[in-house]
Design an enzyme around this catalytic site. Structure first.
Site, mmCIF file in Angstrom:
data_model
loop_
_atom_site.group_PDB
_atom_site.id
_atom_site.type_symbol
_atom_site.label_atom_id
_atom_site.label_comp_id
_atom_site.label_asym_id
_atom_site.label_seq_id
_atom_site.Cartn_x
_atom_site.Cartn_y
_atom_site.Cartn_z
ATOM 1 N N CYS A 7 0.863 -1.189 0.000
ATOM 2 C CA CYS A 7 0.000 0.000 0.000
ATOM 3 C C CYS A 7 0.897 1.237 0.000
ATOM 4 O O CYS A 7 2.105 1.121 -0.232
ATOM 5 C CB CYS A 7 -0.967 -0.003 1.191
ATOM 6 S SG CYS A 7 -0.175 0.101 2.804
ATOM 7 N N ASN A 10 2.498 1.431 4.147
ATOM 8 C CA ASN A 10 2.834 0.172 4.840
ATOM 9 C C ASN A 10 2.667 0.314 6.363
ATOM 10 O O ASN A 10 3.395 -0.279 7.142
ATOM 11 C CB ASN A 10 4.258 -0.300 4.476
ATOM 12 C CG ASN A 10 4.593 -1.732 4.920
ATOM 13 O OD1 ASN A 10 5.755 -2.047 5.143
ATOM 14 N ND2 ASN A 10 3.616 -2.592 5.068
ATOM 15 N N SER A 14 -1.643 -2.533 4.206
ATOM 16 C CA SER A 14 -0.828 -3.715 3.868
ATOM 17 C C SER A 14 -0.363 -4.521 5.086
ATOM 18 O O SER A 14 -0.320 -5.751 5.004
ATOM 19 C CB SER A 14 0.330 -3.362 2.938
ATOM 20 O OG SER A 14 1.234 -2.466 3.516
ATOM 21 N N ASP A 123 -8.254 4.074 1.481
ATOM 22 C CA ASP A 123 -7.208 4.522 2.399
ATOM 23 C C ASP A 123 -7.865 5.015 3.692
ATOM 24 O O ASP A 123 -8.607 5.995 3.670
ATOM 25 C CB ASP A 123 -6.427 5.647 1.714
ATOM 26 C CG ASP A 123 -5.256 6.132 2.539
ATOM 27 O OD1 ASP A 123 -5.183 5.792 3.733
ATOM 28 O OD2 ASP A 123 -4.420 6.857 1.979
HETATM 29 P P1 4NP Z 1 -1.595 2.951 4.138
HETATM 30 O O1 4NP Z 1 -2.162 4.327 4.739
HETATM 31 O O2 4NP Z 1 -1.143 3.239 2.730
HETATM 32 O O3 4NP Z 1 -2.766 2.033 4.189
HETATM 33 O O4 4NP Z 1 -0.460 2.511 5.045
HETATM 34 C C1 4NP Z 1 -1.481 5.545 4.656
HETATM 35 C C2 4NP Z 1 -0.396 5.791 5.465
HETATM 36 C C3 4NP Z 1 0.237 7.021 5.401
HETATM 37 C C4 4NP Z 1 -0.227 7.998 4.545
HETATM 38 C C5 4NP Z 1 -1.314 7.739 3.742
HETATM 39 C C6 4NP Z 1 -1.937 6.519 3.796
HETATM 40 N N1 4NP Z 1 0.408 9.266 4.497
HETATM 41 O O5 4NP Z 1 -0.098 10.163 3.788
HETATM 42 O O6 4NP Z 1 1.426 9.478 5.179
#
Ligand code: 4NP
Length: 154
Positions: A7, A10, A14, A123
């Site tokens: 993803c 992570n 994921s 997300d």
């Molecule tokens: P993930 O979620 O891809 O499911 O791990 C996210 C984690 C961090 C961020 C976005 C989505 N971010 O923008 O930092």
């Protein structure tokens, strides 16, 4: 078989997918190595988001020892299947793939449960705990469907 869940960070989707698939495979006696990685390295070294850990604990899984790490070209040699959570991850993973054979290992994970629909795991990072509940439900469905397909081939 070796499976990599991917993803953006992570730290939410994921690692949840990794924990669910690993535990369900063990329950069925299916020999599967499962890992996870990020297309964005900004959370490298971090444990899963507390909301992801809480959701998983509630459902009887532990993911507290997973640490975020970036997806690398070498992963395409080490893993047989690379499951991505959404279409943005798909494009990012394709860009990291070292060649076209490697790029062919990348699939949207929810197509395991809903073939050809190209559904995405939303997300949950910028929402509340409910988003993580929804993610869990989707990942469990896809994991069971993937394991069903392996069982059918045995
Ligand atoms: P993930 O979620 O891809 O499911 O791990 C996210 C984690 C961090 C961020 C976005 C989505 N971010 O923008 O930092």
């Amino acid at each position: 078989m070796r499976v990599l869940m991917v993803c953006l960070g992570n730290i939410c989707r994921s690692p949840m997918a990794e924990g669910i698939l690993r535990d369900l495979a063990a329950t069925r006696g299916i020999d599967l190595a499962v890992d996870s990685a990020a297309t964005y390295a900004g959370h490298e070294g971090e444990a899963p988001d507390p909301r992801a850990q809480a959701e998983m604990k509630k459902r009887g899984h532990s993911i507290q020892r997973i640490r975020s790490r970036p997806l690398t070209p070498a992963d395409f040699d080490r893993f047989d299947r690379i499951f991505v959570m959404d279409k943005s991850n798909y494009l990012n993973a394709q860009a990291i793939a070292p060649n076209t054979v490697a790029a062919g290992k990348v699939h949207l994970f929810l197509n395991q449960a809903w073939p050809g629909k190209d559904l995405e795991v939303p997300d949950p990072y910028f929402g509340g705990q409910q988003g993580f509940e929804r993610v869990y439900t989707l990942l469990e469905r896809a994991s069971e469907a993937f394991l069903d397909s392996i069982d059918e081939q045995r």
